[in-house]
Design a protein around this motif. Structure first.
Motif, short mmCIF file in Angstrom:
data_model
loop_
_atom_site.label_atom_id
_atom_site.label_comp_id
_atom_site.label_asym_id
_atom_site.label_seq_id
_atom_site.Cartn_x
_atom_site.Cartn_y
_atom_site.Cartn_z
N THR A 8 7.05 3.11 4.71
CA THR A 8 7.16 3.79 3.42
C THR A 8 8.47 3.47 2.72
O THR A 8 9.10 4.32 2.12
CB THR A 8 7.01 5.32 3.57
OG1 THR A 8 8.05 5.81 4.41
CG2 THR A 8 5.65 5.69 4.13
N VAL A 13 6.02 2.60 -1.85
CA VAL A 13 5.70 3.92 -2.38
C VAL A 13 4.69 3.93 -3.54
O VAL A 13 3.73 4.70 -3.50
CB VAL A 13 6.99 4.68 -2.76
CG1 VAL A 13 6.69 6.00 -3.43
CG2 VAL A 13 7.84 4.89 -1.51
N ARG A 17 1.17 5.88 -2.92
CA ARG A 17 0.90 7.11 -3.67
C ARG A 17 -0.40 6.99 -4.48
O ARG A 17 -1.20 7.91 -4.52
CB ARG A 17 2.07 7.48 -4.59
CG ARG A 17 3.27 8.01 -3.81
CD ARG A 17 4.35 8.53 -4.73
NE ARG A 17 3.91 9.69 -5.49
CZ ARG A 17 3.93 10.96 -5.04
NH1 ARG A 17 4.38 11.22 -3.82
NH2 ARG A 17 3.52 11.95 -5.81
N GLU A 21 -3.59 9.38 -4.25
CA GLU A 21 -3.94 10.15 -5.45
C GLU A 21 -5.39 9.97 -5.87
O GLU A 21 -6.02 10.91 -6.37
CB GLU A 21 -3.02 9.76 -6.62
CG GLU A 21 -1.62 10.30 -6.48
CD GLU A 21 -0.65 9.72 -7.50
OE1 GLU A 21 0.42 10.31 -7.67
OE2 GLU A 21 -0.94 8.66 -8.11
N VAL A 40 5.57 11.00 0.27
CA VAL A 40 4.15 11.30 0.04
C VAL A 40 3.71 12.65 0.60
O VAL A 40 2.53 12.99 0.55
CB VAL A 40 3.21 10.20 0.60
CG1 VAL A 40 3.39 8.89 -0.15
CG2 VAL A 40 3.37 10.02 2.09
N LEU A 43 1.41 14.87 -1.26
CA LEU A 43 0.03 14.43 -1.44
C LEU A 43 -0.81 14.48 -0.17
O LEU A 43 -2.03 14.57 -0.24
CB LEU A 43 0.01 12.99 -1.98
CG LEU A 43 0.69 12.74 -3.31
CD1 LEU A 43 0.71 11.24 -3.63
CD2 LEU A 43 -0.01 13.51 -4.42
#
Length: 98
Positions: A8, A13, A17, A21, A40, A43
């Protein structure tokens, strides 16, 4: 099919993400869980400390491993994917070992 995202760092990133998402099934693997949670954790909570043996245990045929790890980890991860009939994506240049 699970996406196993390994690493990460800064270049990882945005893509990571976005996948989470839009609802893709992503398992995040990072050397330090806390760092992954920082980028993250809002999320997902499907985050684990990177360990190739633990990844081998969870990896299934048809899964995808995305390696954002240092280049020396690409060959072991690619071999693991071949042994499990999984897909492999490398963020690095091709090397003779690959």
């Amino acid at each position: 099919m699970t996406i196993h995202w390994c690493g990460t760092g800064l270049s990882a990133v945005p893509g990571l993400r976005r996948l989470i998402e839009v609802g893709r099934p992503v398992k995040v693997w990072n050397r330090t869980v806390e760092k992954a949670k920082e980028v993250v954790g809002d999320l997902t909570d499907d985050i684990a400390a990177f360990d190739i043996a633990a990844l081998e245990h969870e990896l299934a045929a048809g899964d995808l491993v995305v390696s954002m790890l240092p280049a020396d980890m690409h060959v072991p991860l690619a071999k693991l994917c071949l042994s499990k009939n999984a897909h492999f994506v490398s963020s690095s240049y091709i090397a003779p070992e690959m």
